[in-house]
Design a protein around this motif. Structure first.
Motif, PDB file in Angstrom:
ATOM      1  N   CYS A  45       0.825  -1.207   0.000  1.00 34.40           N
ATOM      2  CA  CYS A  45       0.000   0.000   0.000  1.00 34.40           C
ATOM      3  C   CYS A  45       0.860   1.260   0.000  1.00 34.40           C
ATOM      4  O   CYS A  45       0.541   2.234  -0.685  1.00 34.40           O
ATOM      5  N   ASN A  48       1.930   1.949  -3.451  1.00 36.12           N
ATOM      6  CA  ASN A  48       0.808   2.442  -4.251  1.00 36.12           C
ATOM      7  C   ASN A  48       0.491   3.906  -3.952  1.00 36.12           C
ATOM      8  O   ASN A  48       0.141   4.668  -4.854  1.00 36.12           O
ATOM      9  N   VAL A  49       0.611   4.302  -2.688  1.00 39.56           N
ATOM     10  CA  VAL A  49       0.346   5.690  -2.299  1.00 39.56           C
ATOM     11  C   VAL A  49       1.319   6.621  -3.022  1.00 39.56           C
ATOM     12  O   VAL A  49       0.915   7.618  -3.625  1.00 39.56           O
ATOM     13  N   PHE A  51       3.136   5.945  -5.641  1.00 38.70           N
ATOM     14  CA  PHE A  51       2.906   5.800  -7.073  1.00 38.70           C
ATOM     15  C   PHE A  51       1.807   6.775  -7.507  1.00 38.70           C
ATOM     16  O   PHE A  51       1.944   7.490  -8.512  1.00 38.70           O
ATOM     17  N   LYS A  52       0.734   6.844  -6.719  1.00 41.10           N
ATOM     18  CA  LYS A  52      -0.372   7.757  -7.033  1.00 41.10           C
ATOM     19  C   LYS A  52       0.064   9.209  -6.923  1.00 41.10           C
ATOM     20  O   LYS A  52      -0.362  10.049  -7.715  1.00 41.10           O
ATOM     21  N   TYR A  54       2.990  10.402  -7.569  1.00 41.73           N
ATOM     22  CA  TYR A  54       3.778  10.725  -8.757  1.00 41.73           C
ATOM     23  C   TYR A  54       2.915  10.848 -10.009  1.00 41.73           C
ATOM     24  O   TYR A  54       3.012  11.825 -10.748  1.00 41.73           O
ATOM     25  N   TYR A  55       2.069   9.872 -10.244  1.00 39.37           N
ATOM     26  CA  TYR A  55       1.322   9.860 -11.501  1.00 39.37           C
ATOM     27  C   TYR A  55       0.118  10.782 -11.527  1.00 39.37           C
ATOM     28  O   TYR A  55      -0.251  11.283 -12.580  1.00 39.37           O
ATOM     29  N   LYS A  56      -0.486  11.042 -10.382  1.00 40.78           N
ATOM     30  CA  LYS A  56      -1.613  11.982 -10.368  1.00 40.78           C
ATOM     31  C   LYS A  56      -1.117  13.420 -10.305  1.00 40.78           C
ATOM     32  O   LYS A  56      -1.803  14.329 -10.747  1.00 40.78           O
ATOM     33  N   TRP A  69      -3.165  14.866   2.149  1.00 36.48           N
ATOM     34  CA  TRP A  69      -3.538  14.124   0.944  1.00 36.48           C
ATOM     35  C   TRP A  69      -2.976  12.706   1.003  1.00 36.48           C
ATOM     36  O   TRP A  69      -3.682  11.732   0.723  1.00 36.48           O
ATOM     37  N   VAL A  73      -5.078   9.210   1.014  1.00 32.28           N
ATOM     38  CA  VAL A  73      -4.820   8.194  -0.011  1.00 32.28           C
ATOM     39  C   VAL A  73      -4.388   6.883   0.647  1.00 32.28           C
ATOM     40  O   VAL A  73      -4.830   5.803   0.243  1.00 32.28           O
ATOM     41  N   GLU A  77      -6.291   3.481   0.222  1.00 32.64           N
ATOM     42  CA  GLU A  77      -5.531   2.390  -0.377  1.00 32.64           C
ATOM     43  C   GLU A  77      -5.587   1.141   0.507  1.00 32.64           C
ATOM     44  O   GLU A  77      -5.792   0.031   0.024  1.00 32.64           O
TER      45      GLU A  77
END
Length: 167
Positions: A45, A48-49, A51-52, A54-56, A69, A73, A77
């Motif tokens: 998790c 993934n946090v 990762f989000k 960076y990509y968002k 934030w 998240v 997650e």
């Protein structure tokens, strides 16, 4: 990636991606471990946090905005992860995996791990991350009175788990 951006070019309230990860790593780790009570799942998790993040690439006004934030998240997650996996572990089975020190009486994280999950987020944010009631309400998207009730009931549980009135 958006328009050929690379990691070095992205800024989050003035922080590079690497700086943001370093600065908020402990917070995200703590939230994930408190929710999942399993190091391997918490690692998934955690990744993934970020990762989000960076990509968002959301726009942030301050470090506190980033932190809030990331906490939201991380909570979402972990909740999603638990729904997908439907695995539940006992604390006894996780004794060697949980990152807490039972011998450190000043660290309440071990006691938080033994509280029911409905109180754990609020207690963690209040005691470990030092958020105030109105900030917790905003992060968790619940009413302030709900936060107060959860804190009050959670404190009572912590007192019995922790073994005293120092909570």
């Amino acid at each position: 990636m958006k328009g050929g951006d690379n990691v070095a070019e992205k800024l989050f309230a003035g922080l590079t991606y690497e700086q943001a990860v370093r600065k908020f790593s402990d917070t995200v780790t703590g939230v994930c471990i408190m929710r999942l009570q399993n190091f391997a799942d918490a690692e998934d998790c955690y990744q993934n946090v970020f990762f989000k993040l960076y990509y968002k690439s959301p726009e942030f006004s301050s470090d506190e905005h980033i932190k809030a934030w990331l906490i939201r998240v991380a909570i979402h997650e972990c909740t999603s992860y638990m729904r997908k996996n439907r695995r539940h572990f006992s604390l006894d089975a996780l004794e060697n995996e949980v990152i807490v020190n039972d011998n450190d009486s000043s660290d309440i994280s071990w006691a938080l791990m033994k509280t029911p999950s409905k109180y754990r987020d609020v207690l963690y944010l209040h005691y470990c991350e030092q958020y105030k009631v109105h900030e917790i309400a905003k992060i968790l998207d619940i009413k302030e009175n709900t936060v107060k009730s959860l804190l009050k009931r959670g404190r009572e549980i912590l007192k019995s788990v922790y073994g005293g009135d120092n909570v």
